[in-house]
Design a protein around this motif. Structure first.
Motif, mmCIF file in Angstrom:
data_model
loop_
_atom_site.group_PDB
_atom_site.id
_atom_site.type_symbol
_atom_site.label_atom_id
_atom_site.label_comp_id
_atom_site.label_asym_id
_atom_site.label_seq_id
_atom_site.Cartn_x
_atom_site.Cartn_y
_atom_site.Cartn_z
ATOM 1 N N GLY A 173 13.706 -1.066 -5.592
ATOM 2 C CA GLY A 173 14.274 0.166 -5.006
ATOM 3 C C GLY A 173 13.485 1.407 -5.359
ATOM 4 O O GLY A 173 13.713 2.473 -4.795
ATOM 5 N N LYS A 174 12.562 1.308 -6.296
ATOM 6 C CA LYS A 174 11.743 2.477 -6.638
ATOM 7 C C LYS A 174 10.429 2.404 -5.859
ATOM 8 O O LYS A 174 10.017 1.344 -5.405
ATOM 9 N N ASN A 175 9.796 3.556 -5.775
ATOM 10 C CA ASN A 175 8.552 3.632 -5.015
ATOM 11 C C ASN A 175 7.354 3.290 -5.925
ATOM 12 O O ASN A 175 6.380 4.036 -5.992
ATOM 13 N N ILE A 176 7.512 2.196 -6.639
ATOM 14 C CA ILE A 176 6.454 1.786 -7.577
ATOM 15 C C ILE A 176 6.128 0.330 -7.297
ATOM 16 O O ILE A 176 7.028 -0.519 -7.275
ATOM 17 N N ARG A 177 4.851 0.085 -7.085
ATOM 18 C CA ARG A 177 4.454 -1.263 -6.671
ATOM 19 C C ARG A 177 3.781 -2.018 -7.822
ATOM 20 O O ARG A 177 3.211 -1.410 -8.720
ATOM 21 N N VAL A 178 3.875 -3.331 -7.752
ATOM 22 C CA VAL A 178 3.224 -4.180 -8.754
ATOM 23 C C VAL A 178 2.536 -5.330 -8.021
ATOM 24 O O VAL A 178 3.154 -6.011 -7.206
ATOM 25 N N THR A 179 1.267 -5.516 -8.334
ATOM 26 C CA THR A 179 0.484 -6.558 -7.671
ATOM 27 C C THR A 179 -0.260 -7.376 -8.719
ATOM 28 O O THR A 179 -0.810 -6.812 -9.670
ATOM 29 N N ASN A 180 -0.272 -8.676 -8.551
ATOM 30 C CA ASN A 180 -1.080 -9.531 -9.424
ATOM 31 C C ASN A 180 -2.210 -10.134 -8.588
ATOM 32 O O ASN A 180 -1.965 -10.903 -7.666
ATOM 33 N N ILE A 181 -3.437 -9.775 -8.922
ATOM 34 C CA ILE A 181 -4.606 -10.337 -8.235
ATOM 35 C C ILE A 181 -5.076 -11.535 -9.074
ATOM 36 O O ILE A 181 -5.266 -11.410 -10.288
ATOM 37 N N ALA A 218 -13.052 -6.307 -6.209
ATOM 38 C CA ALA A 218 -12.791 -4.858 -6.089
ATOM 39 C C ALA A 218 -12.276 -4.522 -4.688
ATOM 40 O O ALA A 218 -11.339 -3.725 -4.533
ATOM 41 N N ARG A 219 -12.862 -5.168 -3.669
ATOM 42 C CA ARG A 219 -12.387 -4.912 -2.295
ATOM 43 C C ARG A 219 -10.923 -5.324 -2.153
ATOM 44 O O ARG A 219 -10.128 -4.657 -1.494
ATOM 45 N N THR A 220 -10.563 -6.436 -2.796
ATOM 46 C CA THR A 220 -9.183 -6.939 -2.718
ATOM 47 C C THR A 220 -8.224 -5.964 -3.414
ATOM 48 O O THR A 220 -7.134 -5.661 -2.892
ATOM 49 N N VAL A 221 -8.639 -5.471 -4.573
ATOM 50 C CA VAL A 221 -7.801 -4.524 -5.325
ATOM 51 C C VAL A 221 -7.572 -3.261 -4.491
ATOM 52 O O VAL A 221 -6.433 -2.781 -4.344
ATOM 53 N N VAL A 222 -8.654 -2.725 -3.938
ATOM 54 C CA VAL A 222 -8.540 -1.469 -3.179
ATOM 55 C C VAL A 222 -7.710 -1.707 -1.910
ATOM 56 O O VAL A 222 -6.896 -0.862 -1.521
ATOM 57 N N TRP A 223 -7.848 -2.876 -1.291
ATOM 58 C CA TRP A 223 -7.063 -3.188 -0.093
ATOM 59 C C TRP A 223 -5.565 -3.174 -0.436
ATOM 60 O O TRP A 223 -4.758 -2.580 0.282
ATOM 61 N N ALA A 224 -5.217 -3.822 -1.559
ATOM 62 C CA ALA A 224 -3.793 -3.867 -1.954
ATOM 63 C C ALA A 224 -3.276 -2.451 -2.193
ATOM 64 O O ALA A 224 -2.146 -2.102 -1.822
ATOM 65 N N SER A 225 -4.124 -1.625 -2.780
ATOM 66 C CA SER A 225 -3.720 -0.245 -3.080
ATOM 67 C C SER A 225 -3.565 0.596 -1.817
ATOM 68 O O SER A 225 -2.761 1.532 -1.772
#
Ligand code: NDP
Ligand SMILES: O=CCS(=O)(=O)O
Length: 253
Positions: free
Chosen positions: A171-179, A216-223
């Motif tokens: 519910g918060k505007n904070i995202r979490v991603t595991n690459i 790095a491309r994958t990280v930036v894409w997720a962001s």
């Protein structure tokens, strides 16, 4: 508005490549790692493209991490993206022969260091209701291989911690991603084999691994996804690799 991105382990490999890719899209960067000279030279290069703050930091030291975050200059405190990348594998011996010191170092860096950075920066993100934590896990967190033992265990922690962070932040505007990268040619194997360059080079002989730029491309894409879109995890392997023990084709491409 340009993003403020903090990258741990930016002195080589994925972290350094992430710094270049985020800089290219106009982010402001905070880069850290233990090797201060490497960081300064990277900061010098990046400063031609973006604002950058470089600081030597060992993520294993809880007090240093919290001091570092508290002492950030006022205009660098609002971190939009934290890339928890600092990490390492040490050794490839079976569990009955592996070094306990190596296990401790992996746990202190890959688990505790990631915890400290997250815990130090998350309250600010929650207060601003804005942020993205991008953890660098590994396929070793999902798939076992001989000698992966404690390293795989630390990356399984990163995977499950990432999921549980999302549960806390619902519910918060904070995202979490595991690459979750597979075999990638960086300084990773030199570190894993305690500086044995020949052994490290053998890992990438006759295969076409991933390179730091691929991750790095994958990280930036997720962001770069819209703010309501959370990329939970991304597993990335080179085509020479698949699931299962040894997992790598030694066929020449
Ligand atoms: N290469 C691969 O095959 C894969 C790597 N990974 C993960 O990706 C991440 C990056 O690794 P990669 O780029 O490949 O390897 P590198 O060895 O090239 O980079 C590791 C980075 O982590 C930093 N680091 C290590 N220990 C600490 C510490 N205690 N405090 C702060 N920084 C630290 C190193 O900097 P310094 O020594 O200057 O402190 C370096 O910048 C790691 O978490 C690794 O587990 C995941 C899957 C595949
Ligand atoms: O995390 C690194 C990938 S692998 O070498 O364990 O496959």
């Amino acid at each position: 508005m340009s993003l403020t991105v903090l990258i741990t382990g930016a002195s080589s490999g994925f972290g350094e490549a992430c710094a270049h890719h985020f800089a290219a899209q106009g982010a402001r960067l905070i880069i850290c790692a233990r090797r201060a000279e490497r960081l300064q030279s990277l900061a010098h290069k990046l400063s031609e493209t973006c604002d950058v703050l470089a600081e030597a930091l060992d993520v294993r030291h809880k007090e240093s991490v919290f001091q570092f975050v508290e002492n950030l200059p006022e205009d660098w405190r609002q971190i939009d993206v934290l890339v928890n990348n600092a990490g390492l594998a040490l050794g490839l011996d079976p569990a009955d022969k592996a070094s306990l010191d190596d296990w401790d170092t992996m746990i202190d860096t890959n688990i505790k260091g990631l915890n400290y950075m997250t815990r130090a920066l998350l309250p600010g993100m929650v207060e601003r209701n804005r942020g993205h934590i991008i953890n660098i896990g590994s396929i070793a967190g999902s798939y076992a291989y001989p000698g992966g033992n404690a390293y795989g265990g630390t990356k399984a922690y990163v995977q499950q911690f990432s999921r549980n962070l999302r549960a806390d932040l619902i519910g918060k505007n904070i995202r979490v991603t595991n690459i979750e990268p597979g075999l990638a040619e960086t300084e990773f194997s030199v570190v894993r084999f305690h500086g044995d360059i020949e052994k490290a080079q053998n890992v990438y002989q006759n295969v076409h691994p991933l390179f730091a730029d691929d991750i790095a491309r994958t990280v930036v894409w997720a962001s770069n996804q819209p703010e309501h879109v959370n990329i939970n995890s991304i597993e990335v392997m080179p085509t020479c690799q698949a699931w299962g023990p040894l997992a790598v084709s030694q066929q020449a491409d």
